[in-house]
Design a protein around this motif. Structure first.
Motif, PDB file in Angstrom:
ATOM      1  N   ARG A 116      51.147  42.021  50.183  1.00 36.96           N
ATOM      2  CA  ARG A 116      49.987  41.162  49.922  1.00 36.96           C
ATOM      3  C   ARG A 116      50.477  39.805  49.427  1.00 36.96           C
ATOM      4  N   ASN A 117      50.408  38.818  50.299  1.00 37.14           N
ATOM      5  CA  ASN A 117      50.941  37.510  49.955  1.00 37.14           C
ATOM      6  C   ASN A 117      50.276  36.458  50.840  1.00 37.14           C
ATOM      7  N   PRO A 118      49.872  35.318  50.277  1.00 39.86           N
ATOM      8  CA  PRO A 118      49.235  34.291  51.110  1.00 39.86           C
ATOM      9  C   PRO A 118      50.189  33.644  52.110  1.00 39.86           C
ATOM     10  N   VAL A 119      51.490  33.784  51.862  1.00 41.54           N
ATOM     11  CA  VAL A 119      52.502  33.223  52.760  1.00 41.54           C
ATOM     12  C   VAL A 119      53.329  34.369  53.325  1.00 41.54           C
ATOM     13  N   GLN A 130      51.948  42.753  56.621  1.00 40.58           N
ATOM     14  CA  GLN A 130      51.719  41.615  55.752  1.00 40.58           C
ATOM     15  C   GLN A 130      50.266  41.164  55.852  1.00 40.58           C
ATOM     16  N   LEU A 131      49.606  41.162  54.699  1.00 40.10           N
ATOM     17  CA  LEU A 131      48.197  40.776  54.601  1.00 40.10           C
ATOM     18  C   LEU A 131      48.084  39.550  53.714  1.00 40.10           C
ATOM     19  N   ARG A 132      47.308  38.587  54.143  1.00 41.64           N
ATOM     20  CA  ARG A 132      47.182  37.338  53.385  1.00 41.64           C
ATOM     21  C   ARG A 132      45.861  37.263  52.630  1.00 41.64           C
ATOM     22  N   ALA A 133      45.264  38.400  52.377  1.00 45.97           N
ATOM     23  CA  ALA A 133      43.994  38.448  51.653  1.00 45.97           C
ATOM     24  C   ALA A 133      44.085  39.485  50.544  1.00 45.97           C
ATOM     25  N   ASP A 134      43.261  39.331  49.522  1.00 43.45           N
ATOM     26  CA  ASP A 134      43.203  40.293  48.427  1.00 43.45           C
ATOM     27  C   ASP A 134      42.542  41.595  48.899  1.00 43.45           C
ATOM     28  N   LEU A 135      42.936  42.694  48.258  1.00 41.17           N
ATOM     29  CA  LEU A 135      42.369  43.996  48.568  1.00 41.17           C
ATOM     30  C   LEU A 135      41.667  44.563  47.336  1.00 41.17           C
ATOM     31  N   ASP A 136      40.560  45.213  47.554  1.00 37.86           N
ATOM     32  CA  ASP A 136      39.825  45.886  46.482  1.00 37.86           C
ATOM     33  C   ASP A 136      40.432  47.282  46.320  1.00 37.86           C
ATOM     34  N   LEU A 137      41.370  47.417  45.381  1.00 37.91           N
ATOM     35  CA  LEU A 137      42.080  48.689  45.218  1.00 37.91           C
ATOM     36  C   LEU A 137      41.171  49.788  44.702  1.00 37.91           C
ATOM     37  N   ALA A 138      40.196  49.443  43.891  1.00 36.56           N
ATOM     38  CA  ALA A 138      39.267  50.455  43.378  1.00 36.56           C
ATOM     39  C   ALA A 138      38.497  51.087  44.535  1.00 36.56           C
ATOM     40  N   ALA A 139      38.046  50.271  45.471  1.00 41.45           N
ATOM     41  CA  ALA A 139      37.320  50.799  46.632  1.00 41.45           C
ATOM     42  C   ALA A 139      38.241  51.640  47.508  1.00 41.45           C
ATOM     43  N   LEU A 181      53.969  44.013  46.714  1.00 39.22           N
ATOM     44  CA  LEU A 181      53.992  45.196  47.577  1.00 39.22           C
ATOM     45  C   LEU A 181      53.010  46.251  47.065  1.00 39.22           C
ATOM     46  N   LEU A 182      52.328  46.891  48.014  1.00 40.09           N
ATOM     47  CA  LEU A 182      51.459  48.018  47.697  1.00 40.09           C
ATOM     48  C   LEU A 182      51.889  49.191  48.566  1.00 40.09           C
TER      49      LEU A 182
END
Length: 243
Positions: A116-119, A130-139, A181-182
């Protein structure tokens, strides 16, 4: 006749998957050819399963039978001297004659890595989605809880899956964050073709707010419905097989 069990680690980037195949180079073929060089006779590997093109492994288990009488360490050291740098034998041991890497397996642990990184990150490009957006971990955690247990995972397999039944048992789905990293760790009795990657693709859609967490329970409730996309292969690694 000796039955030898190998534990293999590999970077699957350059390969068309584990299985030997006519239209691409499989890891199985590379290891079997190295065994042929070492032993002087053809060898057929029995694996604990198959990984797809681009998928990695730290704990792929395979066994083979041979009439050669060599100490187990000779297989490890001998093969590692013949194998390319992206494949290695981590352990070799003689096991009972009836041991079968696939049929005796009681469970597997897969890990999927998200970055998870904007770059974009060149260092993690081969081993993560590679994801450039935030994730809702609770969901995502809420949704993942619906996967645990024995369910019909019809909605989580891809075309070409030849499994006779789509019912599988998932022991646990765990999340671990390390900086950007997730890790998503999935442990289960067995898996359908691309099942973990479809699970991850669905969880990511939930984390991005594209579908509600409750969708996961509906997907496993009756084995029907439309799951999320298949996550890219490079984020997936077979960590361990249990016997």
């Amino acid at each position: 006749m000796a039955n030898i069990r190998l534990i293999l680690e590999y970077d699957g980037t350059a390969y068309a998957g584990w299985q030997r195949q006519p239209n691409g180079l499989g890891i199985q073929q590379v290891v079997e050819e190295s065994l042929h060089q070492l032993l002087g006779t053809p060898v057929t590997l029995i694996s604990s399963g198959r990984t797809d093109a681009g998928v990695h492994a730290r704990g792929m288990v395979a066994n083979f039978h041979t009439e050669r009488d060599l100490p187990p360490a000779a297989y490890r050291e001998g093969l590692n001297g013949l194998l390319p740098k992206d494949i290695a034998v981590q352990d070799a041991m003689q096991v009972r004659d009836a041991f079968h890497a696939r049929y005796d397996a009681r469970g597997k642990w897969y890990r999927y890595c998200l970055c998870r990184n904007p770059v974009r990150s060149p260092l993690y490009a081969r081993y993560s989605w590679q994801l450039r957006a935030d994730l809702d971990l609770a969901a995502m955690r809420q949704a993942a809880s619906a996967l645990v247990g024995r369910h019909d995972f019809q909605a989580f397999r891809t075309a070409g899956c030849a499994a006779r039944t789509t019912t599988r048992e998932i022991f646990s789905v765990d999340f671990a964050a390390e900086g950007k990293l997730l890790f998503i760790d999935v442990r289960g009795s067995g898996f359908l073709r691309n099942m973990v990657r479809v699970m991850v693709g669905t969880l990511v859609e939930i984390g991005l707010g594209k579908r509600p967490p409750e969708d996961m329970a509906r997907l496993v409730g009756d084995g029907r419905g439309r799951a999320g996309p298949t996550a890219p292969p490079q984020g997936l690694c077979l960590m361990e097989v249990w016997y």
